[in-house]
Motif scaffolding. Structure first.
Motif, PDB file in Angstrom:
ATOM      1  N   LYS A   5       0.716  -1.352  -0.030  1.00 30.99           N
ATOM      2  CA  LYS A   5      -0.139  -0.031   0.048  1.00 30.99           C
ATOM      3  C   LYS A   5       0.923   1.226   0.112  1.00 30.99           C
ATOM      4  N   THR A  34      -8.637   6.595  -5.049  1.00 33.77           N
ATOM      5  CA  THR A  34      -9.906   6.950  -4.311  1.00 33.77           C
ATOM      6  C   THR A  34     -10.892   6.829  -4.854  1.00 33.77           C
ATOM      7  N   TYR A  38     -16.069  -0.356  -3.395  1.00 35.24           N
ATOM      8  CA  TYR A  38     -17.374  -1.145  -2.686  1.00 35.24           C
ATOM      9  C   TYR A  38     -18.723  -0.808  -3.399  1.00 35.24           C
ATOM     10  N   LEU A 261     -19.906   1.891   4.831  1.00 27.69           N
ATOM     11  CA  LEU A 261     -18.593   1.194   4.255  1.00 27.69           C
ATOM     12  C   LEU A 261     -17.877   2.363   3.796  1.00 27.69           C
ATOM     13  N   THR A 265     -14.227   3.590   5.061  1.00 25.07           N
ATOM     14  CA  THR A 265     -12.835   3.670   4.250  1.00 25.07           C
ATOM     15  C   THR A 265     -12.488   5.130   3.763  1.00 25.07           C
ATOM     16  N   ARG A 266     -13.263   6.035   4.171  1.00 31.29           N
ATOM     17  CA  ARG A 266     -12.946   7.419   3.633  1.00 31.29           C
ATOM     18  C   ARG A 266     -12.099   7.889   4.767  1.00 31.29           C
ATOM     19  N   ILE A 270      -7.578   3.814  10.287  1.00 34.02           N
ATOM     20  CA  ILE A 270      -8.595   2.752  10.291  1.00 34.02           C
ATOM     21  C   ILE A 270      -9.321   2.781  11.550  1.00 34.02           C
ATOM     22  N   VAL A 275     -14.718  -1.445  12.177  1.00 29.72           N
ATOM     23  CA  VAL A 275     -14.590  -2.500  11.306  1.00 29.72           C
ATOM     24  C   VAL A 275     -14.744  -4.160  12.074  1.00 29.72           C
ATOM     25  N   PHE A 303     -14.213  -7.369   1.573  1.00 29.72           N
ATOM     26  CA  PHE A 303     -13.949  -6.124   1.469  1.00 29.72           C
ATOM     27  C   PHE A 303     -13.256  -5.603   2.786  1.00 29.72           C
ATOM     28  N   LEU A 304     -13.746  -5.677   3.806  1.00 26.59           N
ATOM     29  CA  LEU A 304     -13.154  -5.165   5.291  1.00 26.59           C
ATOM     30  C   LEU A 304     -11.929  -5.911   5.770  1.00 26.59           C
ATOM     31  N   ASP A 306      -9.726  -6.984   3.328  1.00 27.91           N
ATOM     32  CA  ASP A 306      -8.713  -6.672   2.646  1.00 27.91           C
ATOM     33  C   ASP A 306      -8.296  -4.902   2.906  1.00 27.91           C
ATOM     34  N   TYR A 307      -9.433  -4.216   3.662  1.00 33.68           N
ATOM     35  CA  TYR A 307      -9.342  -2.882   4.127  1.00 33.68           C
ATOM     36  C   TYR A 307      -7.973  -2.806   5.037  1.00 33.68           C
TER      37      TYR A 307
END
Length: 719
Positions: A5, A34, A38, A261, A265-266, A270, A275, A303-304, A306-307
């Protein structure tokens, strides 16, 4: 994963996030990283008149083949005065009963349908009054006229005794009553009148207000029941857990997940606690199997995961999502996310490449299916997100994940192709673009291919694209390799797929390769590429358009061999081949320097060569760069001009060391002092002592402003 990342971020910054500034501020394109990936919910009703359910219902009600777009204009866009005019035209005996060509308005006048006109007047009054009431600037007064107006609208709506528009009048009555805060009366109206009518779009709209009334009265179960029945998912304010408990298959859940989400994610860091709460809920839903859309929850869990930095585990979760029941939106989102994870986990093996290529082909096909071909699109959207899901995801995956990975591997040519395909495919499918002229701000629409050939309109795309930014910040050899890739006849399946979708104008890429070699001082290597650039292409460059403006600030095709401390003069040779002629002359000077035996001739060649080299990255920057030529300029944020400037000074030092001619020595010393930014009063006095008697020094004293100022009140000023 965290290292990847970080690398991705740094790589993106290197060709995606920097722009030169000008008087209008920075034009910084949005990083594709950006763009929201999702997706579990897509709004069913948009501002597209063709699919507006209310307009379709109106068409059915009037029983006439009136275009939906005309109904849309009257229902949503006409003002109260517009409707009053239609009402007036119905009453008048004049034969000239026209209203700007709208077929619905004309039909209302022709049929003298005052019933519909009066209803639309009431509905628009209700909307306007509610807008005032809910405005942040609204402040209630004693005997408030806004409240009085709503009460009048409520009474008028309830006084309607017909059947044709009964549910529509009842909807307006409920809207006015709800806005007045009379929630019990809203519920009473529902049970006594609207509930008895057949289920319809209008009845559902009214029932959404009933859900809101129950929510404000604190009756959670009844509120949820009506929200679910009316499918008014945006109106409910209850949290995910509550909605799932009472309605595990509610569409509200997809909407809530999308919002939640997006919020999570914005955030800049984290939110581990939130989460984990969402992951726990996803696993609970999958375990309990109460919903028909299990794939949505499994996809969300992947998705979460991976986030928070575990793409390998996310891939395992996603494999299970494939096998679970879910709607088309979810299945497509799963495929997009799978391609993303394949890109993140790419090991560059043949199997990985085959898998990624398959995913890119599928995504390309989805772009083709969903883009409205031929519809003009703003050039702004190309760089700030198109809001077309599959296009934005193609950009995110190719530009933000795959391109940086191939840069790290050393395959810059493939990275550049990956950075280009989404933009170019998007443009070729739309064909038409609209943009604003930088001077007049007039909106222009033009075919993309014609725009690129224009010698008057600045190109707002190709000197700002992600691929150009990348190519403009790597070595000339890398750009040469990209040129080879674009025009190769022997390609792998992967590269063929990319090249077929890239911008391949030979003039554009040949000019870019040649320009990059000039920027690196490799003039012999620049010549073969610049030789292939057509005569017209020089006029297509943004840096050669609007020459009057450019000349006014000192930039045009200036003589690169003119001393930089003297007044700038334009070249006298062929301006259509400005870069090519410069590269040829510099190469000839290189040959002279290598072969010349006479020290003074060699010194003069060294001096001229050094002057051209310095100027090519100074006031003659358009020999080696593309910046400043357009109101949207390029991203040469890491452009190295210091290397050639330092080399040019070294060459003049060499010329000075071998020259014994005092006139030439005076020139070389002035040049060295200028390049060192050391041309001041003290250095002038030194020059005066050493070279006051030379013709060269006296010439510069007359023609160089700095020397002229220092030379005042000296004996030379009288000469």
């Amino acid at each position: 994963m965290m290292k990847l990342k970080v690398f991705t971020t740094v790589s993106l910054l290197s060709f995606c996030s920097y722009m030169h500034l000008n008087a209008c501020g920075p034009y910084v394109p949005e990083s594709p990283a950006t763009f929201p990936m999702y997706r579990v919910y897509v709004p069913e009703n948009t501002n597209d008149p063709a699919i507006d359910i209310n307009c379709i219902e109106w068409q059915k009600l009037v029983g006439a083949p009136i275009p939906i777009k005309d109904i849309y204009q009257v229902v949503y866009k006409y003002s109260i005065p517009d409707m009053e005019r239609i009402d007036s035209l119905i009453s008048t005996s004049s034969k000239q009963k026209t209203v700007s060509g709208n077929q619905f308005a004309a039909w209302l006048i022709q049929k003298k349908d005052r019933e519909i006109v009066r209803f639309l007047l009431l509905a628009k009054r209700c909307e306007q009054t509610r807008h005032i009431l809910f405005s942040p600037w609204y402040y209630p007064e004693k005997e408030d006229p806004v409240i009085g107006d709503l009460a009048d609208i409520q009474r008028e709506a309830l006084s309607y005794k017909g059947s044709r528009l009964r549910e529509r009048y009842l909807l307006q009555a409920i809207r006015a009553t709800f806005s007045l805060g009379n929630y019990e009366q809203c519920i009473e109206l529902w049970h006594n009148q609207l509930k008895k009518l057949p289920k319809s779009y209008i009845r559902d709209k009214a029932e959404a207000y009933i859900g809101g009334a129950y929510e404000r009265l604190g009756n959670k179960e009844e509120a949820l029941f009506h929200y679910i029945e009316s499918e008014s998912i945006e109106n409910c304010s209850y949290d995910l857990e509550t909605v799932y408990t009472y309605a595990p298959d509610s569409k509200r859940l997809a909407y809530c997940l999308q919002q939640e989400l997006g919020k999570v994610t914005r955030q800049s860091s984290i939110n581990e606690e939130r989460v984990q709460e969402l992951l726990k809920l996803c696993k609970q839903v999958v375990r309990e199997k109460k919903t028909q859309n299990l794939a949505m929850w499994q996809y969300t869990a992947a998705f979460l995961i991976d986030y928070v930095g575990y793409p390998e585990i996310a891939s395992e979760y996603l494999k299970k999502a494939y096998k679970m029941p879910g709607n088309q939106i979810i299945k497509e989102s799963i495929q997009v996310f799978q391609l993303y994870l394949d890109a993140v986990n790419n090991t560059f093996s043949a199997d990985d490449e085959k898998r990624i290529l398959s995913g890119l082909k599928w995504l390309d096909k989805k772009m083709e299916q969903t883009i409205r071909k031929g519809e003009p699109v703003s050039t702004y959207k190309i760089f700030w997100g198109t809001k077309e899901y599959f296009t934005d995801m193609m950009q995110r995956i190719t530009v933000s994940i795959l391109a940086p990975a191939y840069i790290k591997q050393g395959n810059v040519a493939r990275a550049a192709a990956l950075a280009d395909i989404a933009k170019e495919r998007y443009l070729q499918l739309h064909q038409q673009v609209y943009f604003y002229e930088p001077d007049s701000y007039k909106e222009l629409t033009q075919d993309i291919n014609q725009l690129r050939l224009s010698t008057t309109i600045e190109n707002p795309i190709d000197y700002k694209s992600n691929s150009f930014i990348l190519l403009d910040t790597v070595s000339a050899q890398d750009v040469k390799n990209y040129h080879t890739l674009l025009f190769s006849t022997s390609l792998s399946d992967f590269d063929r797929f990319l090249v077929e979708r890239c911008y391949k104008d030979p003039d554009f890429i040949n000019d870019l390769v040649g320009t990059k070699f000039i920027r690196e001082g490799k003039y012999e290597e620049a010549i073969p590429y610049l030789t292939q650039v057509s005569k017209q292409y020089q006029k297509r460059l943004n840096v050669t358009k609007n020459l009057d403006l450019i000349d006014s600030i000192g930039y045009s095709q200036l003589d690169p061999f003119n001393e930089p401390w003297l007044k700038r003069v334009k070249i006298k040779s062929n301006q259509e081949y400005y870069k090519l002629e410069f590269a040829r002359e510099m190469y000839e000077l290189e040959q002279t320097i290598q072969q010349e035996c006479n020290p003074e001739q060699k010194a003069m060649a060294l001096y001229k060569y050094a002057t051209g080299m310095y100027n090519s990255v100074s006031f003659c920057w358009n020999l080696s760069a593309y910046k400043y030529g357009s109101y949207i300029s390029s991203c040469e944020y890491n452009w190295d001009d210091k290397t050639l400037k330092a080399k040019s000074k070294h060459l003049i030092d060499e010329a000075l060391s071998i020259s014994t001619n005092k006139d030439l020595q005076a020139t070389y010393n002035i040049a060295i002092l200028y390049l060192d930014k050391n041309l001041n009063k003290n250095s002038f006095n030194w020059l005066l002592q050493q070279y006051w008697y030379t013709a060269t020094f006296r010439h510069y004293l007359r023609s160089c402003d700095a020397l002229k100022d220092y030379g005042k009140n000296t004996r030379l000023s009288k000469l």
